[in-house]
Write an enzyme that holds these catalytic residues in place. Structure first.
Site, PDB file in Angstrom:
ATOM      1  N   LEU A 221       0.842  -1.194   0.000  1.00  0.00           N
ATOM      2  CA  LEU A 221       0.000   0.000   0.000  1.00  0.00           C
ATOM      3  C   LEU A 221       0.881   1.248   0.000  1.00  0.00           C
ATOM      4  O   LEU A 221       0.544   2.265  -0.599  1.00  0.00           O
ATOM      5  CB  LEU A 221      -0.937   0.013   1.213  1.00  0.00           C
ATOM      6  CG  LEU A 221      -1.867   1.220   1.219  1.00  0.00           C
ATOM      7  CD1 LEU A 221      -2.928   1.128   0.134  1.00  0.00           C
ATOM      8  CD2 LEU A 221      -2.522   1.411   2.577  1.00  0.00           C
ATOM      9  N   TYR A 222       2.031   1.147   0.661  1.00  0.00           N
ATOM     10  CA  TYR A 222       2.980   2.267   0.654  1.00  0.00           C
ATOM     11  C   TYR A 222       3.311   2.632  -0.792  1.00  0.00           C
ATOM     12  O   TYR A 222       3.211   3.797  -1.198  1.00  0.00           O
ATOM     13  CB  TYR A 222       4.255   1.880   1.414  1.00  0.00           C
ATOM     14  CG  TYR A 222       5.390   2.850   1.198  1.00  0.00           C
ATOM     15  CD1 TYR A 222       5.339   4.135   1.718  1.00  0.00           C
ATOM     16  CD2 TYR A 222       6.510   2.488   0.442  1.00  0.00           C
ATOM     17  CE1 TYR A 222       6.368   5.039   1.504  1.00  0.00           C
ATOM     18  CE2 TYR A 222       7.547   3.385   0.224  1.00  0.00           C
ATOM     19  CZ  TYR A 222       7.468   4.662   0.754  1.00  0.00           C
ATOM     20  OH  TYR A 222       8.483   5.554   0.530  1.00  0.00           O
ATOM     21  N   ALA A 223       3.710   1.619  -1.575  1.00  0.00           N
ATOM     22  CA  ALA A 223       4.067   1.850  -2.976  1.00  0.00           C
ATOM     23  C   ALA A 223       2.878   2.418  -3.749  1.00  0.00           C
ATOM     24  O   ALA A 223       3.030   3.332  -4.572  1.00  0.00           O
ATOM     25  CB  ALA A 223       4.534   0.543  -3.602  1.00  0.00           C
TER      26      ALA A 223
END
Ligand SMILES: O=C(O)[C@H]1O[C@H](OP(=O)(O)OP(=O)(O)OC[C@H]2O[C@@H](n3ccc(=O)[nH]c3=O)[C@H](O)[C@@H]2O)[C@H](O)[C@@H](O)[C@@H]1O
Length: 411
Positions: A221-223
């Protein structure tokens, strides 16, 4: 109406209007205040006269910190790892720098405070505030005509995204939009340089990673929030004429680094004699990263800033097309994580207790490798610190910072 009923009626009316007035006041206050909690991350607030945003001393400090013969730059995430180094480098070369940081509790706040103290000793005022606080941003742009914004405030970390997804949306998406909104309305509009991530290359297998490659298969989700940020940047560039440069950082490490990153907590655990988990792929393939030393990243940030063209809009309207760029900033020589541990063992003179585990399915990718030819062409970017030398500098700092109570005030 008799006297008693008239009196009761007046009191009821008074209570009604007072309640309505107080309620409206409270509502306005809540609307205007920044979130007190950053999706489960604590944002510690400290009160001091110089920090009170309505005081003339506060405005004076902001203006003084921003004053320069050259650029006036707002650095968000200034008490963070990359933010503190970039702020110090800009100030050192004579730019005016104002820092902004919400001092959230994602990792040890005392490390952020120590970075803030160093910056303040070098003439950089770091304001405690959130990028989602649009009143604060507007106020800052009213006080200072910033030429640039270096936007480094973000929720970082690949694996933590499974624990606290909301904080990624809060900082990397809502916060980014709030910042772009303030920039597009500012007069003049600043040019923006901001931190994207190598993680946008996700599950790609073609190496080295080039800016022209697809970025539509993020593994965390960070990416995904960093990828979303790049698309949001396109929109603000297209509609409002904001000049925007995104930098895809490749696993940045070094002194004053982030305690949530592997090289940092491996060092801590090796010294304590605690086992470390080493991830590996199927068929015993080792995981590798294009570890990039902080000074090389700072050079890249300054190169991007110095070649950024002006934004073209004013009054919230675009006048003509503005610059929109994305650059890889990496070391271009990936190193297996097992090798990183061997270097640390030698530097620390302690054998690590290695616990080899399969790479968890929590957002990690097998390897990263930057093609940096675009940044090289545009601003002569070239990384010059290899992992051995960079880790030596990190270990020196680590031993000094954590074992000597009288901390040195140097970068
Ligand atoms: O380049 C980037 O875009 C990203 O770099 C790092 O992410 P990452 O490369 O995953 O860095 P670490 O969390 O320090 O992990 C480094 C390597 O160590 C491995 N690792 C991590 C933790 C662990 O316990 N064991 C282990 O073997 C990981 O699989 C990875 O290969 C940062 O944490 C991100 O914020 C950043 O955006």
């Amino acid at each position: 109406m008799d006297k008693h009923r008239r009196w009761t009626y007046s009191i009821t009316k008074l209570v009604f209007w007072t309640t309505l007035f107080a309620g409206t006041l409270l509502f306005i206050c809540f609307q205007n205040s920044p979130p007190s909690n950053n999706a489960h991350l604590k944002v510690i607030k400290r009160g001091s006269s110089t920090n009170s945003r309505s005081s003339p001393e506060w405005e004076k400090r902001v203006k003084l910190s921003a004053r320069s013969g050259h650029f006036s730059i707002l650095v968000t995430g200034a008490a963070g790892f990359v933010g503190s180094h970039v702020s110090a480098a800009l100030k050192l070369r004579g730019d005016g720098v104002v820092g902004l940081d919400n001092f959230n509790s994602y990792y040890d706040i005392s490390l952020k405070r120590a970075r803030q103290k160093l910056l303040e000793n070098n003439g950089v005022f770091v304001i405690e505030g959130d990028i989602n606080d649009n009143h604060l941003l507007k106020k800052l742009f009213d006080i200072v005509k910033f030429t640039h914004v270096v936007h480094l405030a973000a929720q970082a970390g690949v694996r933590y995204a499974m624990k606290n997804p909301g904080s990624y949306v809060h900082s990397n998406i809502a916060g980014l939009v709030s910042l772009f909104e303030a920039c597009k309305s500012a007069n003049p509009q600043p040019a923006i340089v901001w931190a994207s991530s190598s993680s946008v290359y996700g599950l790609n297998t073609k190496v080295p990673f080039s800016e022209k490659d697809r970025t539509d298969q993020p593994a965390s989700l960070y990416a995904a929030t960093k990828k979303a940020g790049e698309e949001i940047a396109h929109t603000y560039n297209h509609i409002y004429g904001l000049s925007i440069t995104g930098l895809r950082f490749f696993t940045v490490y070094g002194p004053w680094g982030r305690p949530d990153m592997a090289y940092f907590f491996f060092t801590k655990d090796i010294l304590k004699g605690k086992p470390i988990s080493l991830f590996q792929g199927s068929n015993n393939r080792s995981v590798a990263r294009d570890f990039t030393y902080i000074d090389d990243i700072v050079k890249g940030c300054l190169g991007a800033l110095d070649t950024a063209e002006k934004s073209t809009g004013s009054g919230g309207k675009k006048k003509k097309n503005a610059q929109l760029r994305v650059f890889n900033l990496g070391n271009t020589s990936p190193v297996p994580v097992t090798k990183l541990v061997s270097i640390l063992e030698k530097l620390l003179k302690v054998k690590a207790k290695r616990n080899v585990l399969p790479l968890p399915r929590n957002g990690d990718v097998m390897f990263t490798h930057a093609n940096i030819s675009y940044a090289q062409k545009e601003f002569g970017y070239k990384a010059t610190t290899d992992l051995q030398m960079g880790l030596q500098k990190f270990v020196n700092w680590y031993l000094d910072y954590y074992s000597i109570s009288e901390k040195k005030n140097s970068w």
